[in-house]
Design a protein around this motif. Structure first.
Motif, short mmCIF file in Angstrom:
data_model
loop_
_atom_site.label_atom_id
_atom_site.label_comp_id
_atom_site.label_asym_id
_atom_site.label_seq_id
_atom_site.Cartn_x
_atom_site.Cartn_y
_atom_site.Cartn_z
N LEU A 4 0.83 -1.21 0.00
CA LEU A 4 0.00 0.00 0.00
C LEU A 4 0.86 1.26 0.00
O LEU A 4 1.83 1.35 0.75
CB LEU A 4 -0.90 0.01 1.24
N LYS B 156 -8.62 -3.95 -2.75
CA LYS B 156 -8.67 -4.39 -4.16
C LYS B 156 -9.71 -3.58 -4.93
O LYS B 156 -9.47 -3.15 -6.05
CB LYS B 156 -9.05 -5.88 -4.22
N THR C 143 -8.42 -0.07 -5.47
CA THR C 143 -7.34 -0.06 -6.46
C THR C 143 -7.91 -0.25 -7.87
O THR C 143 -7.56 0.50 -8.78
CB THR C 143 -6.33 -1.20 -6.14
N ARG C 144 -8.81 -1.21 -7.99
CA ARG C 144 -9.38 -1.48 -9.30
C ARG C 144 -10.20 -0.28 -9.81
O ARG C 144 -10.34 -0.07 -11.00
CB ARG C 144 -10.25 -2.73 -9.24
N LYS D 247 -9.34 2.69 -9.33
CA LYS D 247 -8.35 3.76 -9.55
C LYS D 247 -8.54 4.95 -8.59
O LYS D 247 -8.37 6.10 -8.95
CB LYS D 247 -8.40 4.24 -11.00
#
Lengths: 208, 103
Positions: A38, A113, A116-117, A119
């Protein structure tokens, strides 16, 4: 029934001395991020408020409290605050279920996740991820809550944190509503599942 | 017998409650409360209105049965916010335990 006073004073003492309601040292409690990659800098800080991490301790403590509720041992709860916090914390950390810990670790890692996915430009600083103190507020210990909230708000302000992503409704309420009201500190608070993060929202709505 | 203090609703403002006298004791809160326990929270709200402080302190354990589900506040026809009143009474009781209620 346990005496509310005994339980409240024990929790208040734990928060005062260890910054969480269980008296468990943060280094033992907040380990979900270990092994992840992270970023420590970004636009908005992920702030779990240690709520997911508390679940294994809540389950274990509740199980034990239920067991002793109607026995003479219930009267000894009030002496809990005189036990060394490190020992109590270590004991709780060892006794709580590994399976539960893994489950809550997975939940937080899944949230990462999703972010992050989607953005989202977020970062995480485990040393700044404090318990919000909301239980003290709910129990009516307003002075204890204000003292703790002031501590947390000051740490965040010192490090220049202004924007937070929260993961549970209790921490969100504390930071969004109670901190401005009782501590005079306002952060920009969004939940990861809120509509503000349109991409996250769309991803969570997608079936499967 | 219980002593009453009619200024108590005013004193409760210090603990974040300013709707004590809004309640007219219709009992909707007790009817919807999932605890179904001895007219909770209606009875303790009545004590607060009358300023029966000793009764509140004697029966204070009742206050921590409340789960803050919000049903009473949602259904109260007088918008007396019973949930917030319970929270304020908890603060009052804790301040009494710690000897800071008079400050």
């Amino acid at each position: 029934m346990f005496k509310p006073r005994d339980i409240i004073e024990l929790i208040a003492d734990n928060v005062k001395k260890t910054k969480n309601p269980f008296g468990v040292p943060s280094v033992l409690m907040n380990r979900w991020w270990k092994g992840t990659d992270l970023p420590a800098e970004g636009d908005v800080m992920l702030f779990t408020g240690l709520m997911y991490q508390s679940v294994p301790y809540i389950e274990m403590t509740t199980r034990h409290l239920e067991r002793y509720e109607d026995s003479t041992l219930a009267d000894y709860v009030k002496y809990g605050k005189y036990l060394p916090k490190f020992l109590v914390g270590l004991g709780l950390a060892l006794l709580s279920s590994k399976k539960e810990k893994k489950k809550t670790r997975d939940m937080l890692q899944n949230i990462v996740k999703v972010l992050t996915r989607s953005k989202v430009d977020f970062y995480y600083r485990p040393e700044l991820d404090y318990y919000s103190g909301v239980l003290l507020y709910d129990l009516g210990d307003i002075d204890g809550f204000i003292t703790h909230a002031r501590f947390v708000a000051e740490r965040l302000r010192e490090k220049g944190v202004k924007k937070l992503i929260t993961v549970d409704p209790h921490t969100t309420y504390a930071l969004k509503v109670l901190y401005p009201k009782y501590v005079g500190e306002t952060f920009e608070v969004k939940t990861y599942f809120g509509k503000e993060f349109r991409q996250v929202h769309q991803l969570l709505r997608r079936p499967g | 017998m219980a002593l009453v203090d009619l200024e108590f609703p005013e004193q409760l403002e210090r603990f974040g409650v300013d709707t004590t006298l809004e309640c007219f004791n219709c009992g909707t809160c007790a009817a919807v409360c999932p605890l179904i326990h001895e007219h909770f929270p209606r009875k303790i709200i009545r004590y607060a209105q009358l300023g029966a402080k000793e009764r509140i302190l004697q029966e204070s354990d009742e206050l921590w049965r409340c789960l803050h589900c919000g049903l009473c506040t949602y259904t109260c026809p007088r918008e007396a916010d019973p949930g917030e009143l319970i929270l304020g009474l908890r603060r009052y009781v804790i301040a009494n335990w710690r000897g800071t209620a008079h400050v």
